[in-house]
Design an enzyme around this catalytic site. Sequence first.
Site, PDB file in Angstrom:
ATOM      1  N   ARG A 100      -0.739  -8.694  -7.421  1.00 33.34           N
ATOM      2  CA  ARG A 100      -1.232  -9.988  -7.923  1.00 33.34           C
ATOM      3  C   ARG A 100      -1.898  -9.819  -9.281  1.00 33.34           C
ATOM      4  O   ARG A 100      -2.864 -10.519  -9.600  1.00 33.34           O
ATOM      5  CB  ARG A 100      -2.211 -10.610  -6.945  1.00 33.34           C
ATOM      6  CG  ARG A 100      -3.371  -9.702  -6.563  1.00 33.34           C
ATOM      7  CD  ARG A 100      -4.429 -10.500  -5.883  1.00 33.34           C
ATOM      8  NE  ARG A 100      -5.465  -9.635  -5.370  1.00 33.34           N
ATOM      9  CZ  ARG A 100      -6.615 -10.058  -4.887  1.00 33.34           C
ATOM     10  NH1 ARG A 100      -6.862 -11.338  -4.861  1.00 33.34           N
ATOM     11  NH2 ARG A 100      -7.493  -9.226  -4.417  1.00 33.34           N
ATOM     12  N   ASP A 273      -5.687   4.265  -4.118  1.00 35.02           N
ATOM     13  CA  ASP A 273      -5.257   3.303  -5.142  1.00 35.02           C
ATOM     14  C   ASP A 273      -6.454   2.606  -5.773  1.00 35.02           C
ATOM     15  O   ASP A 273      -6.303   1.922  -6.786  1.00 35.02           O
ATOM     16  CB  ASP A 273      -4.307   2.266  -4.542  1.00 35.02           C
ATOM     17  CG  ASP A 273      -4.872   1.621  -3.290  1.00 35.02           C
ATOM     18  OD1 ASP A 273      -5.101   2.358  -2.310  1.00 35.02           O
ATOM     19  OD2 ASP A 273      -5.108   0.396  -3.291  1.00 35.02           O
TER      20      ASP A 273
HETATM   21  P1  AMP Z   1      -6.740  -4.130  -2.660  1.00 32.39           P
HETATM   22  O1  AMP Z   1      -7.125  -4.215  -1.223  1.00 32.39           O
HETATM   23  O2  AMP Z   1      -7.271  -5.262  -3.501  1.00 32.39           O
HETATM   24  O3  AMP Z   1      -7.011  -2.793  -3.241  1.00 32.39           O
HETATM   25  O4  AMP Z   1      -5.163  -4.335  -2.693  1.00 32.39           O
HETATM   26  C1  AMP Z   1      -4.270  -3.465  -2.068  1.00 32.39           C
HETATM   27  C2  AMP Z   1      -2.879  -3.853  -2.425  1.00 32.39           C
HETATM   28  O5  AMP Z   1      -2.593  -5.185  -1.987  1.00 32.39           O
HETATM   29  C3  AMP Z   1      -2.569  -3.851  -3.918  1.00 32.39           C
HETATM   30  O6  AMP Z   1      -1.232  -3.443  -4.069  1.00 32.39           O
HETATM   31  C4  AMP Z   1      -2.728  -5.295  -4.305  1.00 32.39           C
HETATM   32  O7  AMP Z   1      -1.999  -5.641  -5.447  1.00 32.39           O
HETATM   33  C5  AMP Z   1      -2.163  -5.979  -3.079  1.00 32.39           C
HETATM   34  N1  AMP Z   1      -2.685  -7.337  -2.899  1.00 32.39           N
HETATM   35  C6  AMP Z   1      -3.945  -7.696  -2.597  1.00 32.39           C
HETATM   36  N2  AMP Z   1      -4.034  -9.038  -2.497  1.00 32.39           N
HETATM   37  C7  AMP Z   1      -2.803  -9.547  -2.740  1.00 32.39           C
HETATM   38  C8  AMP Z   1      -2.256 -10.857  -2.772  1.00 32.39           C
HETATM   39  N3  AMP Z   1      -2.983 -11.939  -2.541  1.00 32.39           N
HETATM   40  N4  AMP Z   1      -0.954 -10.958  -3.060  1.00 32.39           N
HETATM   41  C9  AMP Z   1      -0.193  -9.883  -3.300  1.00 32.39           C
HETATM   42  N5  AMP Z   1      -0.647  -8.626  -3.270  1.00 32.39           N
HETATM   43  C10 AMP Z   1      -1.941  -8.449  -2.996  1.00 32.39           C
HETATM   44 MG    MG Z   2      -6.812  -2.177  -5.084  1.00 32.47          MG
END
Ligand code: AMP
Ligand code: MG
Length: 503
Positions: A100, A273
Site C-alpha cells: 500500500r 521487513d
Molecule cells: P506491516 O504490518 O505494516 O509491516 O505490513 C506487512 C505487509 O502487509 C507489507 O507488505 C504491507 O505492504 C502489507 N500491507 C499492510 N496493510 C496493507 C493494506 N491495507 N493493503 C495491502 N497491503 C498491506
Molecule cells: Mg511493514
Amino acid sequence: MLRLSHQYYLIMSNEGWNLEHTYADLPKIFYRNQKPVSTPASQMVIFNQNLAERLGLNAKKLKATPEIFSGAKVPQGAKSISQAYAGYQFGHFNMLGDGRAVLLGEQITPDNRRFDIQLKGSGPTPFSRGGDGYAALLPMLREYIISEAMFSLGIPTTRSLAVVLTGKDVIREKVLSGAVLTRVASSHIRVGTFNYTSAFGTPEDTRILADYSIQRHFPELDNQTLRVDTSQDKQPVRENKYILLLREIARQQASLIAKWQLVGFIHGVMNTDNMAISGETIDFGPCAFMDSYDPDTVFSSIDTEGRYAYKNQPSIGAWNLSRLAESLLPLLHENKRDAIAQANKEVAYYWECYNANWIVGMRTKLGIMNAEQEDTNIIMELLGLMEKYKLDYTNTFRTLSFPIEKTSSLLEMSEFSTWLQKWEARISRQPQENNALDIMKKHNPAIIPRNHRVEEALTAAELGDFSVMHNLLTALSKPFKDSEMYAQPPKSTQCGYKTFCGT
Ligand code: AMP
Ligand code: MG
C-alpha cells in the site's frame, strides 16, 4: 555499477522537488512501476513545515497542494515504484512488498543528503496480496505523532511529512476515513529486502543490493577494506566489504535498540521487513511507550506470545540480524562453513555493541560518567524496585534528575531510600559529581507520547478537532521541557492499553 550522486539530471521544480531515482535504476526484480491511485479529494490534515524546509521543499506552496500528498497529482520528476521485499513475520517467512505504498523518488536536500519520499496508503500494488492498499486516518496520524516524537527524542527514525485525507472510505471493522501518510526515510531497504533477494533472486541480485546499500548508507566502507593482518606477514589484506556491511548494520541496529530500551519504546512488530538497514526506526504500527516499568510489557493485540515484548527486543534484534547474515552468506565467504563462522562473529559483535550502548546509556540516565564494576547492580536494583512498585519508567528517571524532595512518595519505600544512598555515594565518587543532575536532565525525557494522550488526540481528530494533536505535537517537540499535563501517567482506568497493526 550504480552511481549514486551528482551524475543524474536534476529537475528542480518551484515546489522544491529535486528527485533522483537510484533505486529504480536497480534491476527489475527489486520493484514494480506503480502509480498512486487517484483519489476523489485531497485535504491536508497536517503538514510538517520544518521537515519540508530541511528537505529543500517549498513548504508554503506544498502545504496548499494536498493533491501531491494524496497521490492525485505526482510531483515534478517523480517516477513512482513499489518495492519488493520479503520478511520473517513472527518468525515465519513470507513474500511481502509495498502492498500500500509507492516511492515517489529520492529527494536530494540542499545539504546534499538523500531521502526517500514515500506515500503510504496510496492504493493497491502488485504486492497487495489480500489487502486493499489503503490506510485509515487515525493510524496514519498515530505514525505521524510517534515518529516525530522519536525524532525529537534523538532516536534515528523515519519521519512524517504530511497526512492527507483522500475523501475515500476505507472499510475495516467499520467504515473509516481514508488517508495517505508521506513517509521520509534515509532509505526503505529492509532486512527483508535481503531476505527477498536471497529467496527469490540470484546471488548476483544480493550482491547488487549489498553494493547499493554500501554506497547509499556506508560509502566509507569502500575505502576501509584494507587492514593489517598481524598474524600473517604484516601485509595489508583486503577485508571483505560485505562482512563490513553486516558489521556496520549490526552496530547501527544495536545502537538503535539500546535507545528504544532506554526510553521505554516498544516497537511491537519487529518482523525483518520492519527493520531498516539504515538503523532508523521504521513502521509505526502497534508500537507504544511503556508507562509503569514492566519488562514483559506487550501492547500489540496480535502479539499473544509476547515475542516482541519490551524485554525481548534486544534478542529479536540479534535474531533479525541472523536472518540478514543468512541472506548474505554467499557474499561473506566462498566456503559455507567459514561464512557461517563469520556471521556468528558479527552477531556476537551486535551483542557487544548492544551491551556497551545499554550500560553507557543507563549510566548516563543516572548521571554516572565513569565506569565502576558496581554500576550494573545499581542499575538493576533500581529497575527491580521500579518493577516491584510499578513505578512509571519515564517519571522515575526524570524525578531522579532533580534534588529529591523530602515529601517525595519514592522516599516512603525504605528500599528506595537505601538505593538512593548507594546511588548518591556512587555519584560522589566521580569527578563530575556536581554536573550529574544537569546531565540527567538532558537524557531523561519529561515528555513521551503517552498512550492515553495519543488516544485523546486521535479521538478528537476523528471528530474533526485537530487542536489536541497539535498541542501534543508541540509538547513532544521539546521532550526535555517539564510539563505537568503531559508527564501525567495514565489513570488506572486507562491502563491495559492495546494497539492494533493499523492496516
Ligand atoms: P506491516 O504490518 O505494516 O509491516 O505490513 C506487512 C505487509 O502487509 C507489507 O507488505 C504491507 O505492504 C502489507 N500491507 C499492510 N496493510 C496493507 C493494506 N491495507 N493493503 C495491502 N497491503 C498491506
Ligand atoms: Mg511493514
